[in-house]
Write an enzyme that holds these catalytic residues in place. Structure first.
Site, PDB file in Angstrom:
ATOM      1  N   SER A 165       0.879  -1.199   0.090  1.00 41.56           N
ATOM      2  CA  SER A 165      -0.164   0.123  -0.173  1.00 41.56           C
ATOM      3  C   SER A 165       0.975   1.256  -0.041  1.00 41.56           C
ATOM      4  O   SER A 165       1.694   1.431  -0.808  1.00 41.56           O
ATOM      5  CB  SER A 165      -1.141   0.049   1.242  1.00 41.56           C
ATOM      6  OG  SER A 165      -1.843   1.018   1.251  1.00 41.56           O
ATOM      7  N   HIS A 192      -2.486  -1.106  -3.426  1.00 42.79           N
ATOM      8  CA  HIS A 192      -3.606  -0.232  -3.450  1.00 42.79           C
ATOM      9  C   HIS A 192      -3.449   0.820  -4.066  1.00 42.79           C
ATOM     10  O   HIS A 192      -2.318   1.754  -3.735  1.00 42.79           O
ATOM     11  CB  HIS A 192      -3.636   0.141  -1.625  1.00 42.79           C
ATOM     12  CG  HIS A 192      -3.948  -1.035  -0.750  1.00 42.79           C
ATOM     13  ND1 HIS A 192      -4.010  -0.942   0.573  1.00 42.79           N
ATOM     14  CD2 HIS A 192      -4.617  -1.971  -0.850  1.00 42.79           C
ATOM     15  CE1 HIS A 192      -4.412  -2.099   1.051  1.00 42.79           C
ATOM     16  NE2 HIS A 192      -4.541  -3.137   0.165  1.00 42.79           N
ATOM     17  N   ASP A 289      -4.388  -4.970   5.877  1.00 42.23           N
ATOM     18  CA  ASP A 289      -4.839  -5.632   4.751  1.00 42.23           C
ATOM     19  C   ASP A 289      -3.631  -6.664   4.536  1.00 42.23           C
ATOM     20  O   ASP A 289      -2.450  -6.291   4.272  1.00 42.23           O
ATOM     21  CB  ASP A 289      -5.038  -4.669   3.410  1.00 42.23           C
ATOM     22  CG  ASP A 289      -5.414  -5.634   2.410  1.00 42.23           C
ATOM     23  OD1 ASP A 289      -6.477  -6.700   2.565  1.00 42.23           O
ATOM     24  OD2 ASP A 289      -5.529  -5.078   1.166  1.00 42.23           O
TER      25      ASP A 289
END
Length: 344
Positions: A165, A192, A289
Site C-alpha cells: 500500500s 492499493h 490488509d
C-alpha cells in the site's frame, strides 16, 4: 502534541483557498505557507521547514515532480501529491520514486463544506506522514537485473504474490527489477491504488524489467514468467478451472480492511490453490490488509515474508502480519529479492 506544520503548493487560486480552508479546519494541522508552483514551493519550504508538504501534481512550468525532486535534494520532507480526477500522469510514479510519500485525488465538488468533508483522506495522510523518517522515501532499486538464474527441474515454489500500500510502488520496483529474466513462475502484485493508475503503473514496471508485465483480466490464465498487476475495479482472486488452468476471477466478497483491490482476497485464493508452493510477501502500507491472507499461506505450508520496519514507509501491514504470527521471515527491502531467489 504540537500542530503539524503543513505547506501547500497549488497553482489554482481557488483551489489554494479551498484546500487551505480545509486544512485550517483541522485542529491538528497548521498551514504555515503556500506557493503557486513547484520552484517557488521548494524555495519557500526550505526556509519554513514544514513537517509535511502538500503539492498539486499538474502545474505549468514547475510541476509536482519538479517540487519533489528539489525538496528531496535540499531538505527531504514528506510530500503528498494531489492528482486531478480523470487525469492520469506517468509522472506520478516518477515523483513517488523520487521520494513523494503518497498521492490522492482532489475532490471534484466546488461546494466549500462538501470540499472540506471530502478532504478527510488528505488530512489522514498528513497525520500519517508526520514524523516520518525521510530516509525511507525515494528511489530504492539499483541496476536492473538482466541476468538469468539457474533453476532446477523441480521447483520448490510455483507462484510469488506481493501485497503493498503506502510506499508500495517504489518498494515493489525494488523487488521486481532484481528478479531474473528467466523467472519460471508468475508474479502477482496487489497494490492499493485507484484503478486508472494501476494501468499506468503496470506500464511503468514493464519499462523497468525484462519480464512481460500485464494488468490482470477476468478469466485470463496466469502464465509462468509474467508479472501481473491486479486490476482495481473489484477484488481479484485466482480460481483453478476444470481444465487445469488457474485464472483470474472477480470476487464478490468484501473485506473490512481494504477493497478494490484487496490483498487478503488474492492471498487467500493463492493459499487455497498453491498451498506449500506459494511465496507471499507483505510490504510497506497503512492498515492491516494482507495479514490474514498471509497467515493462510503460512498455514498451508507456503513461505511468508514481511518487509522490516526500518525500510518501510509505513509499517502497518507488515507489523500486523507479524503480530498475528503470519510471517516466517522479516527481511530488509533491499535484501528481499536475493532472499526470494535463495529459496529456489
Amino acid at each position: 502534541m504540537r500542530k503539524i506544520k503543513t505547506f501547500l503548493i497549488e497553482d489554482s487560486g481557488l483551489m489554494r483557498i479551498m484546500i487551505s480552508d480545509a486544512l485550517r479546519s483541522d485542529p491538528d494541522i497548521e498551514l504555515v505557507g503556500t506557493a503557486n508552483n513547484g520552484k517557488d514551493g521548494a524555495s519557500k519550504s526550505q526556509h519554513l521547514r514544514p513537517d509535511v508538504i502538500v503539492s498539486d501534481m499538474i502545474m505549468p512550468e514547475y510541476d509536482g515532480l519538479y517540487a519533489v525532486r528539489s525538496i528531496m535534494a535540499s531538505h527531504p520532507t514528506p510530500v503528498i501529491l494531489l492528482s486531478s480526477l480523470g487525469k492520469t500522469t506517468p509522472e506520478i510514479f516518477d515523483a513517488l520514486n523520487a521520494g513523494a510519500f503518497d498521492f490522492i485525488d482532489k475532490p471534484q465538488t466546488k461546494n466549500p463544506e462538501e470540499f472540506k468533508s471530502a478532504l478527510w483522506a488528505l488530512k489522514d495522510k498528513i497525520k500519517l506522514a508526520y514524523g516520518l523518517d525521510s530516509n525511507t522515501l525515494g528511489k530504492r532499486f539499483g541496476k536492473i537485473n538482466q541476468n538469468e538464474h539457474t533453476f532446477g527441474s523441480s521447483l520448490l515454489y510455483d507462484i510469488l504474490v506481493i501485497g503493498s500500500s503506502t510506499g508500495g510502488p517504489s518498494a515493489v520496483e525494488t523487488i521486481v527489477t532484481q528478479l531474473p529474466a528467466n523467472l519460471p513462475i508468475p508474479v502477482i502484485i496487489v497494490q492499493h491504488m485507484p484503478e486508472r493508475f494501476l494501468i499506468s503503473y503496470a506500464q511503468r514496471i514493464s519499462t523497468l524489467v525484462p519480464l512481460p508485465v500485464k494488468v490482470s483480466k477476468r478469466n485470463e490464465a496466469i502464465c509462468p514468467g509474467v508479472i501481473y498487476v491486479t486490476s482495481g475495479d473489484s477484488n481479484v482472486m485466482l480460481k483453478k478451472e476444470s481444465s487445469g488452468h488457474t485464472v483470474f476471477k472477480n470476487s464478490t466478497k468484501t473485506y473490512k480492511e481494504y477493497n478494490h483491490p484487496s490483498v487478503d482476497c488474492m492471498f487467500e485464493s493463492v493459499a487455497d490453490i498453491f498451498s506449500s508452493k506459494a511465496i507471499g510477501v507483505i510490504l510497506t502500507g497503512m492498515g492491516r490488509d494482507g495479514s490474514h491472507g498471509l497467515l493462510e499461506i503460512k498455514k498451508k505450508g507456503g513461505l511468508t515474508i514481511a518487509q522490516d520496519a526500518s525500510s518501510c514507509v509505513v509499517n502497518g501491514m507488515p507489523q500486523s502480519a507479524v503480530d498475528i504470527g503470519a510471517v516466517d521471515y522479516i527481511v530488509n527491502l533491499k535484501e528481499i529479492p536475493g532472499f526470494i531467489m535463495s529459496c529456489f
